[in-house]
Motif scaffolding. Structure first.
Motif, PDB file in Angstrom:
ATOM      1  N   PHE A 121      51.717  42.578  29.673  1.00 48.60           N
ATOM      2  CA  PHE A 121      51.462  41.920  28.526  1.00 48.60           C
ATOM      3  C   PHE A 121      50.514  42.470  27.743  1.00 48.60           C
ATOM      4  N   CYS A 122      51.025  43.447  26.693  1.00 47.23           N
ATOM      5  CA  CYS A 122      50.441  44.325  25.967  1.00 47.23           C
ATOM      6  C   CYS A 122      49.371  43.532  24.826  1.00 47.23           C
ATOM      7  N   ASN A 123      49.627  42.525  24.259  1.00 43.46           N
ATOM      8  CA  ASN A 123      48.950  41.901  23.429  1.00 43.46           C
ATOM      9  C   ASN A 123      47.652  40.950  24.013  1.00 43.46           C
ATOM     10  N   GLN A 124      47.686  41.194  25.365  1.00 39.45           N
ATOM     11  CA  GLN A 124      46.355  40.623  26.202  1.00 39.45           C
ATOM     12  C   GLN A 124      45.315  41.724  25.393  1.00 39.45           C
ATOM     13  N   CYS A 125      45.501  43.134  25.298  1.00 41.57           N
ATOM     14  CA  CYS A 125      44.726  43.985  24.826  1.00 41.57           C
ATOM     15  C   CYS A 125      44.936  44.549  23.328  1.00 41.57           C
ATOM     16  N   HIS A 126      46.063  44.710  22.975  1.00 41.08           N
ATOM     17  CA  HIS A 126      46.510  45.339  21.820  1.00 41.08           C
ATOM     18  C   HIS A 126      46.678  44.298  20.888  1.00 41.08           C
ATOM     19  N   VAL A 127      45.978  44.389  19.501  1.00 39.33           N
ATOM     20  CA  VAL A 127      46.274  43.623  18.494  1.00 39.33           C
ATOM     21  C   VAL A 127      46.627  44.254  17.128  1.00 39.33           C
TER      22      VAL A 127
HETATM   23  C1  HEC Z   1      44.290  45.529  30.052  1.00 41.98           C
HETATM   24  C2  HEC Z   1      44.507  46.069  28.983  1.00 41.98           C
HETATM   25  C3  HEC Z   1      45.634  46.498  28.276  1.00 41.98           C
HETATM   26  C4  HEC Z   1      46.868  46.227  28.402  1.00 41.98           C
HETATM   27  C5  HEC Z   1      47.569  44.966  29.099  1.00 41.98           C
HETATM   28  C6  HEC Z   1      47.768  47.106  27.719  1.00 41.98           C
HETATM   29  N1  HEC Z   1      46.754  48.176  27.386  1.00 41.98           N
HETATM   30 FE1  HEC Z   1      47.607  49.897  26.306  1.00 41.98          FE
HETATM   31  N2  HEC Z   1      45.805  50.574  26.266  1.00 41.98           N
HETATM   32  C7  HEC Z   1      44.509  49.997  26.790  1.00 41.98           C
HETATM   33  C8  HEC Z   1      43.315  50.699  26.816  1.00 41.98           C
HETATM   34  C9  HEC Z   1      42.105  50.421  27.009  1.00 41.98           C
HETATM   35  C10 HEC Z   1      43.938  52.033  26.240  1.00 41.98           C
HETATM   36  C11 HEC Z   1      43.007  53.221  25.891  1.00 41.98           C
HETATM   37  C12 HEC Z   1      42.598  53.859  27.271  1.00 41.98           C
HETATM   38  C13 HEC Z   1      43.732  54.141  28.077  1.00 41.98           C
HETATM   39  O1  HEC Z   1      44.501  54.827  27.876  1.00 41.98           O
HETATM   40  O2  HEC Z   1      43.644  53.312  29.220  1.00 41.98           O
HETATM   41  C14 HEC Z   1      45.283  51.993  26.095  1.00 41.98           C
HETATM   42  C15 HEC Z   1      46.022  52.892  25.287  1.00 41.98           C
HETATM   43  C16 HEC Z   1      47.349  52.450  24.860  1.00 41.98           C
HETATM   44  C17 HEC Z   1      48.181  53.425  23.843  1.00 41.98           C
HETATM   45  C18 HEC Z   1      47.792  54.775  23.479  1.00 41.98           C
HETATM   46  C19 HEC Z   1      48.125  55.823  24.592  1.00 41.98           C
HETATM   47  C20 HEC Z   1      47.445  57.252  24.156  1.00 41.98           C
HETATM   48  O3  HEC Z   1      47.603  58.064  25.229  1.00 41.98           O
HETATM   49  O4  HEC Z   1      46.792  57.337  23.128  1.00 41.98           O
HETATM   50  C21 HEC Z   1      49.254  52.894  23.785  1.00 41.98           C
HETATM   51  C22 HEC Z   1      50.509  53.364  23.030  1.00 41.98           C
HETATM   52  C23 HEC Z   1      49.289  51.591  24.484  1.00 41.98           C
HETATM   53  N3  HEC Z   1      48.345  51.326  25.175  1.00 41.98           N
HETATM   54  C24 HEC Z   1      50.397  50.672  24.527  1.00 41.98           C
HETATM   55  C25 HEC Z   1      50.361  49.481  25.272  1.00 41.98           C
HETATM   56  C26 HEC Z   1      51.557  48.925  25.612  1.00 41.98           C
HETATM   57  C27 HEC Z   1      52.970  48.982  24.901  1.00 41.98           C
HETATM   58  C28 HEC Z   1      51.283  47.970  26.526  1.00 41.98           C
HETATM   59  C29 HEC Z   1      52.429  46.978  27.082  1.00 41.98           C
HETATM   60  C30 HEC Z   1      53.388  47.342  27.942  1.00 41.98           C
HETATM   61  C31 HEC Z   1      49.950  48.042  26.905  1.00 41.98           C
HETATM   62  N4  HEC Z   1      49.421  49.234  26.257  1.00 41.98           N
HETATM   63  C32 HEC Z   1      49.068  47.136  27.514  1.00 41.98           C
HETATM   64  C33 HEC Z   1      44.478  48.790  27.316  1.00 41.98           C
HETATM   65  C34 HEC Z   1      45.667  47.708  27.754  1.00 41.98           C
END
Ligand code: HEC
Ligand code: HEC
Length: 152
Positions: A121-127
């Motif tokens: 659930f991407c929007n839990q963390c990305h806004v």
């Molecule tokens: C629990 C929190 C969390 C969730 C849920 C999450 N992300 Fe992330 N995301 C992060 C964090 C923290 C980072 C930066 C550090 C890392 O890469 O782990 C990141 C990094 C990224 C990046 C950058 C990668 C890069 O190499 O620069 C992208 C694109 C991304 N997320 C997309 C998504 C998408 C699409 C989803 C859903 C499928 C998602 N994230 C779900 C926490 C989350």
């Protein structure tokens, strides 16, 4: 008879105590303080920032902000719109950055073939962002700024 009077007094004491507690709770200040709500409507929210430009992160663990519009993007049990561009296999076609490897790691540290349920659930963390004035000012300063500040 005396026993009952004692009981009544105890009940009364509880009531008075409760009232005092309720009174002091009214003194807790809210974000709006004591101002009455304004009659006029708040300004309309502007559309999502859609610059496609990466925002700087405020601290290293910060999930990156979404630099594009996500209006109407479905993320549900049946479908994940975000992964249709950001999943490993989709990035060649979409040219979107791949979700990093942490998104494939489950809570036992095992790297899975597809995105881990805890990152689904991407929007839990990305806004996404809207270019509106924040309703509440934010006093956060990043570590680089903090280190250059004069010590007290
Ligand atoms: C629990 C929190 C969390 C969730 C849920 C999450 N992300 Fe992330 N995301 C992060 C964090 C923290 C980072 C930066 C550090 C890392 O890469 O782990 C990141 C990094 C990224 C990046 C950058 C990668 C890069 O190499 O620069 C992208 C694109 C991304 N997320 C997309 C998504 C998408 C699409 C989803 C859903 C499928 C998602 N994230 C779900 C926490 C989350
Ligand atoms: C149509 C393809 C597409 C979809 C769908 C999509 N994205 Fe993106 N996303 C991109 C592209 C391409 C970029 C690179 C910057 C740009 O061009 O906007 C990006 C950038 C990002 C970034 C910034 C990564 C960084 O390192 O700064 C995040 C975070 C992100 N997207 C999250 C999401 C989330 C969450 C969703 C679902 C709500 C989503 N995206 C849906 C194509 C997509």
């Amino acid at each position: 008879m005396m026993r009952y009077t004692g009981l009544k007094l105890a009940v009364l004491a509880c009531l008075v105590g409760g009232l005092a507690a309720a009174q002091s709770m009214n003194n807790i200040s809210t974000l709006r303080a004591t101002d009455p709500p304004e009659d006029e409507m708040p300004p309309r929210m502007r559309p999502f920032v859609d610059t496609d430009l990466r925002e700087a992160r405020n601290y290293p663990e910060q999930p990156p902000l979404i630099p594009h519009d996500v209006e109407g993007y479905e993320v549900s049990r049946n479908y994940n719109k975000c992964l249709s561009c950001h999943a490993r296999a989709a990035t060649g076609r979409s040219q979107a950055p791949m979700v990093s490897v942490t998104h494939y790691i489950d809570r036992h540290g095992q790297v899975l073939a597809s995105v881990s349920p805890r990152r689904y659930f991407c929007n839990q963390c990305h806004v996404p962002q809207r270019p509106d004035e924040p309703m509440v000012t934010n006093t956060f300063i990043d570590i680089d700024t903090l280190l250059t500040m004069p010590r007290e």
